[in-house]
Design an enzyme around this catalytic site. Structure first.
Site, PDB file in Angstrom:
ATOM      1  CB  SER A  44       9.210   0.099 -17.100  1.00 28.35           C
ATOM      2  OG  SER A  44       8.389  -0.851 -17.758  1.00 28.35           O
ATOM      3  CG  ASN A  46       7.185  -3.743 -20.508  1.00 37.95           C
ATOM      4  OD1 ASN A  46       7.488  -4.080 -21.643  1.00 37.95           O
ATOM      5  ND2 ASN A  46       7.671  -4.341 -19.437  1.00 37.95           N
ATOM      6  CB  THR A 110      20.103  -2.203 -16.013  1.00 36.34           C
ATOM      7  OG1 THR A 110      20.137  -3.571 -16.498  1.00 36.34           O
ATOM      8  CG2 THR A 110      21.502  -1.647 -16.009  1.00 36.34           C
ATOM      9  N   GLY A 129      16.978 -11.595 -18.042  1.00 37.56           N
ATOM     10  CA  GLY A 129      17.737 -12.834 -18.024  1.00 37.56           C
ATOM     11  C   GLY A 129      19.103 -12.732 -18.674  1.00 37.56           C
TER      12      GLY A 129
END
Length: 225
Positions: A44, A46, A110, A129
């Site tokens: 991640s 983030n 992924t 996306g």
């Protein structure tokens, strides 16, 4: 059909890298027995510093420790690792080799990307996306070439419709996930994809999706839409 519950665990952002293994193990001990499969998320964008754990020298002890917990549950919880699309090709290979070495059950490829090559946005955080589609497929093909059918390969990233699902299966995905498309197209998105996939199977005389998994791996697509 009973719902399949996958549990994704990642390092808490306030925990330093030196304590990462302990943090993952703590989460695994709490959740592994409740999961149908457990995912070690080291990708991640983030969580500050999380992606650094994809380096094999750091990843090996982490996965080994979590696997010990997963193996010790009453049903032996399958363990997968989730990787980033932004890994260099040689690092994808290294993680694949490590997963085989440690006896993991699979790889999820992924996570979201930090690349902005396909968009004009400069916002921080992971991008999902359509801009992720090409690289996610590249990583899947590389993993399939590296590990064959020895691991479960879960393909995710830029999956929008039945064409994407079909392509991922042919390229070697054992399973296919979607999330951004469901946000934009609503909760019936999965139903529509399944319906279209069933029609595609009938058209090609396929009775079991396992018949087509990896069929075009390493060569051009001979079983198109």
């Amino acid at each position: 059909v009973p719902a399949i519950v996958g549990v994704n665990i990642g390092k808490t952002k306030v925990v330093p890298e030196a304590e990462a293994v302990h943090d993952y193990v703590t989460s695994a001990r709490e959740l592994a027995a409740l999961a149908d499969y457990l995912v070690v998320n080291v990708s991640s964008p983030n969580t500050p510093g999380l992606r650094d754990l994809q380096a094999v020298d750091l990843l090996r002890p982490l996965l080994a420790a979590v696997k010990e917990v997963a193996d010790g549950t009453p049903r032996r919880t399958p363990l997968l690792v989730k990787i980033a699309p932004d890994l260099a090709d040689e690092d994808v290979d290294a993680v694949a080799d490590l997963a085989v070495e440690l006896g993991l059950d699979g790889i999820i490829a992924t996570n979201t990307t930090i690349s902005r090559a396909a968009v004009t946005s400069t916002e921080a955080g992971g991008l999902s996306g359509r801009p992720l589609k090409a690289r996610s497929l590249e990583v899947l093909r590389r993993l399939r070439a590296r590990v064959g059918d020895r691991l479960t390969l879960v393909s995710v990233g830029g999956v929008e419709d039945v064409d994407d699902v079909w392509e991922r299966l042919l390229a070697g995905a054992t399973l296919v996930q979607g999330y951004t498309a469901m946000i934009y197209e609503g909760p019936l998105w999965a139903h529509r994809v399944h319906r279209d996939l069933a029609r595609r199977m009938r058209r090609h005389g396929v009775t079991d999706l396992r018949e087509i998994v990896g069929r075009t791996a390493g060569r051009s697509n001979t079983l198109g839409g």
